[in-house]
Design a protein around this motif. Structure first.
Motif, PDB file in Angstrom:
ATOM      1  N   VAL A  18     -24.869  67.923  11.292  1.00 37.00           N
ATOM      2  CA  VAL A  18     -26.109  68.097  10.538  1.00 37.00           C
ATOM      3  C   VAL A  18     -27.288  67.418  11.230  1.00 37.00           C
ATOM      4  O   VAL A  18     -28.416  67.918  11.211  1.00 37.00           O
ATOM      5  CB  VAL A  18     -25.933  67.550   9.100  1.00 37.00           C
ATOM      6  CG1 VAL A  18     -27.279  67.512   8.372  1.00 37.00           C
ATOM      7  CG2 VAL A  18     -24.948  68.409   8.322  1.00 37.00           C
ATOM      8  N   PHE A  19     -27.031  66.289  11.905  1.00 32.98           N
ATOM      9  CA  PHE A  19     -28.129  65.507  12.482  1.00 32.98           C
ATOM     10  C   PHE A  19     -28.355  65.757  13.970  1.00 32.98           C
ATOM     11  O   PHE A  19     -29.280  65.191  14.546  1.00 32.98           O
ATOM     12  CB  PHE A  19     -27.876  64.010  12.258  1.00 32.98           C
ATOM     13  CG  PHE A  19     -28.085  63.578  10.841  1.00 32.98           C
ATOM     14  CD1 PHE A  19     -29.360  63.321  10.363  1.00 32.98           C
ATOM     15  CD2 PHE A  19     -27.020  63.457   9.972  1.00 32.98           C
ATOM     16  CE1 PHE A  19     -29.574  62.929   9.050  1.00 32.98           C
ATOM     17  CE2 PHE A  19     -27.214  63.068   8.655  1.00 32.98           C
ATOM     18  CZ  PHE A  19     -28.483  62.813   8.182  1.00 32.98           C
ATOM     19  N   VAL A  20     -27.513  66.589  14.606  1.00 32.31           N
ATOM     20  CA  VAL A  20     -27.681  66.870  16.034  1.00 32.31           C
ATOM     21  C   VAL A  20     -28.467  68.162  16.206  1.00 32.31           C
ATOM     22  O   VAL A  20     -28.130  69.190  15.617  1.00 32.31           O
ATOM     23  CB  VAL A  20     -26.308  66.981  16.735  1.00 32.31           C
ATOM     24  CG1 VAL A  20     -26.484  67.516  18.162  1.00 32.31           C
ATOM     25  CG2 VAL A  20     -25.626  65.628  16.784  1.00 32.31           C
ATOM     26  N   GLY A  21     -29.494  68.127  17.028  1.00 32.39           N
ATOM     27  CA  GLY A  21     -30.288  69.318  17.292  1.00 32.39           C
ATOM     28  C   GLY A  21     -31.632  68.964  17.905  1.00 32.39           C
ATOM     29  O   GLY A  21     -31.978  67.786  18.088  1.00 32.39           O
ATOM     30  N   VAL A  22     -32.399  69.986  18.233  1.00 29.55           N
ATOM     31  CA  VAL A  22     -33.695  69.774  18.874  1.00 29.55           C
ATOM     32  C   VAL A  22     -34.706  69.199  17.893  1.00 29.55           C
ATOM     33  O   VAL A  22     -35.456  68.276  18.222  1.00 29.55           O
ATOM     34  CB  VAL A  22     -34.219  71.100  19.466  1.00 29.55           C
ATOM     35  CG1 VAL A  22     -35.599  70.909  20.067  1.00 29.55           C
ATOM     36  CG2 VAL A  22     -33.248  71.631  20.517  1.00 29.55           C
ATOM     37  N   SER A  23     -34.737  69.724  16.684  1.00 30.35           N
ATOM     38  CA  SER A  23     -35.690  69.218  15.687  1.00 30.35           C
ATOM     39  C   SER A  23     -35.310  67.803  15.268  1.00 30.35           C
ATOM     40  O   SER A  23     -34.129  67.455  15.180  1.00 30.35           O
ATOM     41  CB  SER A  23     -35.699  70.137  14.456  1.00 30.35           C
ATOM     42  OG  SER A  23     -36.117  71.433  14.809  1.00 30.35           O
ATOM     43  N   ASP A  24     -36.301  67.019  15.011  1.00 24.52           N
ATOM     44  CA  ASP A  24     -36.098  65.613  14.652  1.00 24.52           C
ATOM     45  C   ASP A  24     -35.655  65.511  13.192  1.00 24.52           C
ATOM     46  O   ASP A  24     -36.465  65.607  12.270  1.00 24.52           O
ATOM     47  CB  ASP A  24     -37.396  64.820  14.867  1.00 24.52           C
ATOM     48  CG  ASP A  24     -37.199  63.331  14.589  1.00 24.52           C
ATOM     49  OD1 ASP A  24     -36.038  62.884  14.570  1.00 24.52           O
ATOM     50  OD2 ASP A  24     -38.207  62.635  14.402  1.00 24.52           O
ATOM     51  N   VAL A  25     -34.357  65.340  12.997  1.00 26.20           N
ATOM     52  CA  VAL A  25     -33.788  65.159  11.660  1.00 26.20           C
ATOM     53  C   VAL A  25     -33.010  63.857  11.655  1.00 26.20           C
ATOM     54  O   VAL A  25     -32.041  63.695  12.391  1.00 26.20           O
ATOM     55  CB  VAL A  25     -32.863  66.328  11.271  1.00 26.20           C
ATOM     56  CG1 VAL A  25     -32.204  66.051   9.921  1.00 26.20           C
ATOM     57  CG2 VAL A  25     -33.638  67.630  11.211  1.00 26.20           C
ATOM     58  N   SER A  26     -33.457  62.914  10.860  1.00 22.19           N
ATOM     59  CA  SER A  26     -32.800  61.616  10.750  1.00 22.19           C
ATOM     60  C   SER A  26     -32.980  61.114   9.327  1.00 22.19           C
ATOM     61  O   SER A  26     -33.688  61.724   8.508  1.00 22.19           O
ATOM     62  CB  SER A  26     -33.387  60.624  11.759  1.00 22.19           C
ATOM     63  OG  SER A  26     -34.749  60.393  11.475  1.00 22.19           O
ATOM     64  N   LEU A  27     -32.351  59.982   9.032  1.00 20.84           N
ATOM     65  CA  LEU A  27     -32.512  59.398   7.703  1.00 20.84           C
ATOM     66  C   LEU A  27     -33.971  59.017   7.447  1.00 20.84           C
ATOM     67  O   LEU A  27     -34.466  59.128   6.310  1.00 20.84           O
ATOM     68  CB  LEU A  27     -31.606  58.169   7.565  1.00 20.84           C
ATOM     69  CG  LEU A  27     -30.096  58.453   7.556  1.00 20.84           C
ATOM     70  CD1 LEU A  27     -29.321  57.145   7.478  1.00 20.84           C
ATOM     71  CD2 LEU A  27     -29.720  59.364   6.393  1.00 20.84           C
ATOM     72  N   ASP A  28     -34.667  58.607   8.496  1.00 20.72           N
ATOM     73  CA  ASP A  28     -36.063  58.213   8.333  1.00 20.72           C
ATOM     74  C   ASP A  28     -36.948  59.419   8.017  1.00 20.72           C
ATOM     75  O   ASP A  28     -37.822  59.348   7.142  1.00 20.72           O
ATOM     76  CB  ASP A  28     -36.550  57.514   9.598  1.00 20.72           C
ATOM     77  CG  ASP A  28     -37.972  56.995   9.446  1.00 20.72           C
ATOM     78  OD1 ASP A  28     -38.193  56.166   8.539  1.00 20.72           O
ATOM     79  OD2 ASP A  28     -38.849  57.430  10.212  1.00 20.72           O
ATOM     80  N   THR A  29     -36.742  60.532   8.745  1.00 15.56           N
ATOM     81  CA  THR A  29     -37.567  61.725   8.486  1.00 15.56           C
ATOM     82  C   THR A  29     -37.201  62.398   7.166  1.00 15.56           C
ATOM     83  O   THR A  29     -37.994  63.158   6.620  1.00 15.56           O
ATOM     84  CB  THR A  29     -37.410  62.738   9.632  1.00 15.56           C
ATOM     85  OG1 THR A  29     -36.020  63.078   9.773  1.00 15.56           O
ATOM     86  CG2 THR A  29     -37.922  62.170  10.946  1.00 15.56           C
ATOM     87  N   LEU A  30     -35.987  62.114   6.667  1.00 13.23           N
ATOM     88  CA  LEU A  30     -35.574  62.707   5.392  1.00 13.23           C
ATOM     89  C   LEU A  30     -36.017  61.864   4.201  1.00 13.23           C
ATOM     90  O   LEU A  30     -36.490  62.409   3.192  1.00 13.23           O
ATOM     91  CB  LEU A  30     -34.058  62.880   5.358  1.00 13.23           C
ATOM     92  CG  LEU A  30     -33.464  64.006   6.200  1.00 13.23           C
ATOM     93  CD1 LEU A  30     -31.953  63.924   6.211  1.00 13.23           C
ATOM     94  CD2 LEU A  30     -33.913  65.369   5.677  1.00 13.23           C
ATOM     95  N   PHE A  31     -35.841  60.538   4.329  1.00 14.45           N
ATOM     96  CA  PHE A  31     -36.083  59.683   3.167  1.00 14.45           C
ATOM     97  C   PHE A  31     -37.094  58.568   3.427  1.00 14.45           C
ATOM     98  O   PHE A  31     -37.394  57.781   2.526  1.00 14.45           O
ATOM     99  CB  PHE A  31     -34.757  59.036   2.719  1.00 14.45           C
ATOM    100  CG  PHE A  31     -33.653  60.030   2.506  1.00 14.45           C
ATOM    101  CD1 PHE A  31     -33.695  60.910   1.437  1.00 14.45           C
ATOM    102  CD2 PHE A  31     -32.572  60.089   3.373  1.00 14.45           C
ATOM    103  CE1 PHE A  31     -32.668  61.834   1.232  1.00 14.45           C
ATOM    104  CE2 PHE A  31     -31.550  60.995   3.184  1.00 14.45           C
ATOM    105  CZ  PHE A  31     -31.603  61.879   2.111  1.00 14.45           C
ATOM    106  N   GLY A  32     -37.604  58.465   4.661  1.00 13.42           N
ATOM    107  CA  GLY A  32     -38.535  57.379   4.989  1.00 13.42           C
ATOM    108  C   GLY A  32     -39.921  57.593   4.409  1.00 13.42           C
ATOM    109  O   GLY A  32     -40.220  58.609   3.760  1.00 13.42           O
ATOM    110  N   ALA A  33     -40.784  56.632   4.713  1.00 15.04           N
ATOM    111  CA  ALA A  33     -42.143  56.679   4.167  1.00 15.04           C
ATOM    112  C   ALA A  33     -42.940  57.863   4.709  1.00 15.04           C
ATOM    113  O   ALA A  33     -43.816  58.397   4.033  1.00 15.04           O
ATOM    114  CB  ALA A  33     -42.877  55.365   4.491  1.00 15.04           C
ATOM    115  N   GLY A  34     -42.624  58.280   5.950  1.00 10.40           N
ATOM    116  CA  GLY A  34     -43.382  59.378   6.547  1.00 10.40           C
ATOM    117  C   GLY A  34     -42.762  60.751   6.343  1.00 10.40           C
ATOM    118  O   GLY A  34     -43.169  61.716   6.987  1.00 10.40           O
TER     119      GLY A  34
END
Length: 319
Positions: A18-34
């Motif tokens: 789920v988290f491997v790929g070209v687009s930036d998908v991480s816990l921070d981009t999913l649930f972080g402040a930004g």
């Protein structure tokens, strides 16, 4: 305990996928402040469907290979070494020529019919061959698949459909999105149906005479098994293309550890098949990052190497 450990490894692989790929998908981009919702949209529309497709395709193809090996009574037979996969590709080409606007489910039904016809032809050829050693049978299937693939390629070339055919048949999960993989849930249902009939398939794997003496309708079980194999193969080919050698390697590995009781070994075959496809897909996404190596290529390399290892090992045993 071992089952829980295997399930945990499979869950970790799915999470990594789920988290491997070209687009930036991480816990921070999913649930972080930004977080702006873009990463969540990518996960729901692409990453989760792709991971589910990998799990379903790997599980169902591995079980399909196990069914073929039980019924043909040969450890080196599976859809890609029996002409089944190539026949499904010929069915897809026939639909592209005659009725290109056919829905995906209709394409799957036609591909299933062609796959079943190709499998039946393979079984008919085996009956006519006087020498049926453990090594000759898969070679016959590979040659039959080569002939069917040559016919398919020639027709596609004459009608300028080679690129379209390659798009359908090359194993690749990069195009899987929400709404374009749901046909694979049918494969999961067929796998569950296979588990319910596991005892009958195990008995049928002992041979027609033995099965008949026990009161089992051998031909009905054979028809059921081949129908499941054909429909699973067609569903996978129509959705994500051809994945070679998966149904050959996984059942052999499980059989070496657990024997031939299908009811006992089928869950392990399903988990190992799903895990192997997940692992190969993750590696294919990372080897040339940000580019991607298709799963058909990855499984072709890994599966062919393991196939040769199993083949040479069995030959040493026979020698």
């Amino acid at each position: 305990m071992k089952a829980l450990a295997a399930a945990a490894v499979l869950a970790v692989l799915a999470l990594v996928s789920v988290f491997v790929g070209v687009s930036d998908v991480s816990l921070d981009t999913l649930f972080g402040a930004g977080a702006d919702g873009r990463a969540a949209q990518i996960v729901l529309a692409s990453r989760v469907p792709r991971t589910l497709a990998l799990l379903l395709a790997g599980m169902s193809l591995a079980v399909a290979g196990m069914i073929m090996q039980m019924l043909v009574r040969n450890r080196f037979v599976e859809p890609s070494t029996a002409g089944t996969t190539e026949s499904a590709g010929l069915g897809i080409l026939a639909v592209m020529l005659v009725a290109p606007q056919t829905p995906v489910f209709g394409k799957m039904l036609v591909a299933s019919a062609f796959a079943m016809a190709g499998t039946a032809l393979f079984l008919r050829i085996l009956k006519a061959v006087p020498l049926r050693s453990v090594l000759v049978v898969p070679l016959i299937g590979i040659m039959l698949g080569g002939v069917v693939n040559a016919v398919t390629t020639f027709i596609a070339y004459r009608f300028e459909l080679l690129q379209s055919l390659n798009a359908w048949t090359t194993g690749d999960f990069s195009g899987v999105l929400r709404g374009r993989y749901e046909l694979l849930w049918l494969s999961a249902g067929l796998t569950a149906l296979t588990y319910a009939a596991a005892h009958r398939l195990t008995v049928a794997g002992l041979g027609e005479d033995f099965s008949t003496n026990l009161g089992l309708g051998y031909r009905r079980v054979l028809a059921f098994g081949m129908a499941v194999v054909s429909m699973v193969t067609a569903a996978v080919v129509v959705t994500v293309g051809m994945i070679p050698f998966l149904g050959l390697v996984v059942p052999n590995v499980v059989s070496l550890a657990m024997g031939d009781n299908m009811r006992r070994s089928l869950p392990w075959v399903a988990m190992l098949g799903a895990g192997l496809v997940l692992a190969c897909d993750i590696v294919g996404r990372l080897v040339r990052y940000p580019y991607e190596i298709p799963i058909g290529t990855m499984m072709g390399v890994v599966g062919s190497g393991l196939f040769l290892y199993l083949l040479l090992g069995r030959r040493r045993q026979l020698g």
